[in-house]
Design a protein around this motif. Structure first.
Motif: not given
Lengths: 128, 113, 110
Positions: A59-67
């Motif tokens: 999750g930590d990576w996912a939201w930053r990458l999506v943003a």
């Protein structure tokens, strides 16, 4: 399997980035170069980010990458448009753009150009 | 209902980004391998009647379609000026815009009163 | 082949490739005949910078560099917009002289 796909995506993104940069060097004028830099460049970042997402599925990576990718997507058209206008101005192509062929037909309800409202006709012609 | 149309528009948007990137890459590669850059050109076209927000989003999406960038919108005459990386494909590009982008936008942002 | 499955190794390769892209961008930045070309080069450098940030976070396994990349994307966008507006609004007609400050430009415009 997932790791292989992630590696392939990241490498593909890097290759796309190099091609985009090559396009910026190789294409004939600033207007054409702008296409390469904005569209291919953003696609490259998006593909690398997708690869990183598959490599680090948390999750930590996912939201930053999506943003990150979402922000780049939203800003792409604006950047492309403004770069095109700047290139147009620098290359003295304003007239060529204004006198370009008008393709197709109007698609208004009655098949004609919508009447101007008083507010719009009152405005001064834009400075070119 | 509007939400469904908006979501579909978002999907079209994402797909347009991928195809536009690939098409741009193909143009770059053919220009550097064949040594023959495509003749770029400008074109103007009439867009369907819709509000200013709709026209803005249409311009943004056109910028995302392969090899086209919106340069100017004139709401008075309802024309949009585009720059085409491949000037020969003007008719096809505009037919594509009319077919896939305009209908959902017209449904969302409607005709201008 | 197994080395290619390690994100850190792949990140290194991607970093090398994006460094090449950045080099091409720098060439255009220096050679670009018009200022618009230089802004386009800035845009490709921005994309390379964001990819390098992604590489850094993959190689170290820390998310801090993703935040850095997000910041780079945000500020870079504002920079691109600002410079594009400046060029569009009228720089000096001739190739901008070294000392052409705001005052010279204002005089030019009037």
């Amino acid at each position: 399997m997932m790791a292989a796909l992630a590696s392939i995506l990241m490498l593909a993104g890097a290759v796309i980035l190099v091609i985009a940069a090559w396009g910026v060097v190789r294409l004939p004028d600033a207007l054409a170069r702008q296409h390469a830099a904005t569209k291919a460049g953003t696609l490259a970042v998006a593909v690398v980010a997708l690869g990183a997402l598959l490599a680090m599925p948390s999750g930590d990576w996912a939201w930053r990458l999506v943003a990150l990718v979402g922000f780049l997507l939203v800003t792409l058209p604006v950047a492309s448009h403004l770069l095109a206008r700047a290139a147009l101005r620098e290359q003295r192509l304003d007239d060529a753009a204004a006198r370009s062929p008008l393709v197709g037909h109007e698609t208004g309800a009655e098949g004609r150009i919508a009447p101007r409202s008083p507010r719009e006709t009152g405005s001064a012609p834009r400075q070119r | 209902m509007k939400l469904v149309i908006a979501l579909r528009l978002l999907l079209i948007f994402a797909w347009a980004l991928v195809t536009s990137g690939i098409a741009t890459i193909r143009i770059i590669l053919s220009a550097s391998l064949g040594g023959d850059a495509p003749a770029a050109g400008f074109v103007r076209f009439y867009y369907a009647p819709m509000s200013d927000q709709g026209a803005t989003i249409l311009a943004a999406m056109i910028t995302l379609t392969p090899g086209t960038t919106a340069i100017d919108i004139d709401p008075d005459t309802r024309t949009m000026t585009l720059h085409l990386l491949d000037g020969a494909g003007a008719e096809g590009a505009i037919a594509d815009i009319r077919r896939s982008f305009e209908p959902p936008l017209v449904r969302l942002f409607g005709a201008r009163p | 082949m197994n080395a290619l499955l390690d994100p850190a190794v792949v990140a290194g390769l991607v970093a090398v490739l994006s460094a090449i892209a950045a080099g091409l961008g720098v060439y255009r930045l220096i050679a670009g005949p018009t200022n618009a070309d230089r802004i386009v080069a800035l845009d490709i450098l921005l994309a390379a910078a964001v990819v390098l940030c992604l590489c850094a976070s993959l190689a170290t396994g820390r998310t801090v560099f993703l935040d850095v990349g997000l910041g780079v994307a945000l500020t870079g966008f504002v920079g691109t917009i600002g410079w594009a507006r400046a060029v569009e609004r009228g720089m000096p007609r001739e190739a901008p002289a070294k000392g052409a400050g705001p005052r010279a430009r204002a005089k030019e415009r009037s």
